[in-house]
Scaffold this motif. Structure first.
Motif, PDB file in Angstrom:
ATOM      1  N   GLN A 121     102.225  26.568  74.502  1.00  0.00           N
ATOM      2  CA  GLN A 121     102.866  25.257  74.477  1.00  0.00           C
ATOM      3  C   GLN A 121     103.504  24.986  73.118  1.00  0.00           C
ATOM      4  OE1 GLN A 121     103.515  22.842  76.553  1.00  0.00           O
ATOM      5  NE2 GLN A 121     104.107  21.286  75.090  1.00  0.00           N
ATOM      6  N   LYS A 128     105.767  21.448  79.606  1.00  0.00           N
ATOM      7  CA  LYS A 128     104.958  21.266  80.804  1.00  0.00           C
ATOM      8  C   LYS A 128     103.685  22.098  80.803  1.00  0.00           C
ATOM      9  CE  LYS A 128     107.661  18.393  82.830  1.00  0.00           C
ATOM     10  NZ  LYS A 128     107.290  16.995  82.926  1.00  0.00           N
ATOM     11  N   GLU A 170     100.267  20.024  80.698  1.00  0.00           N
ATOM     12  CA  GLU A 170     100.042  19.316  81.946  1.00  0.00           C
ATOM     13  C   GLU A 170      99.568  20.272  83.044  1.00  0.00           C
ATOM     14  OE1 GLU A 170     103.418  17.073  83.206  1.00  0.00           O
ATOM     15  OE2 GLU A 170     103.858  16.451  81.172  1.00  0.00           O
ATOM     16  N   ASN A 171      99.986  21.510  82.985  1.00  0.00           N
ATOM     17  CA  ASN A 171      99.725  22.447  84.064  1.00  0.00           C
ATOM     18  C   ASN A 171      98.700  23.521  83.711  1.00  0.00           C
ATOM     19  OD1 ASN A 171     101.567  21.284  85.879  1.00  0.00           O
ATOM     20  ND2 ASN A 171     103.254  22.222  84.786  1.00  0.00           N
TER      21      ASN A 171
END
Length: 84
Positions: free
Chosen positions: A49, A21, A24-25
């Motif tokens: 990530q 995630k 995406e964030n």
């Protein structure tokens, strides 16, 4: 969605993210860093990530303060804080 573990205003923020995630964030991470008065390099977020995916972890813990951007597995974080 990020789960905030700890916020020390103007000093440090620690939070965890579910695996996969982070990209995406990125904007959320950036805004949380700004909240404590520092900035985060998007390349560092990408490295976190990749680390998360390589380790196949459930949660990634990010520690952001004015001098460091640290990322580690949730297990490493728990082990470090149970010793101290």
């Amino acid at each position: 969605m990020p789960k905030i573990i700890s916020i020390v205003p103007e000093v440090e923020i620690i939070f965890s993210l579910p695996r996969g995630k982070v990209i995406e964030n990125k904007s959320i991470i950036y805004l949380l860093a700004q909240y404590i008065g520092t900035t985060v390099n998007f390349d560092d977020i990408t490295k976190a990530q990749l680390f998360s995916l390589e380790e196949k972890m459930n949660d990634l813990v990010l520690i952001i303060n004015h001098t460091d951007f640290v990322f580690l597995t949730d297990k490493e974080y728990e082990d470090n804080h149970s010793q101290g």
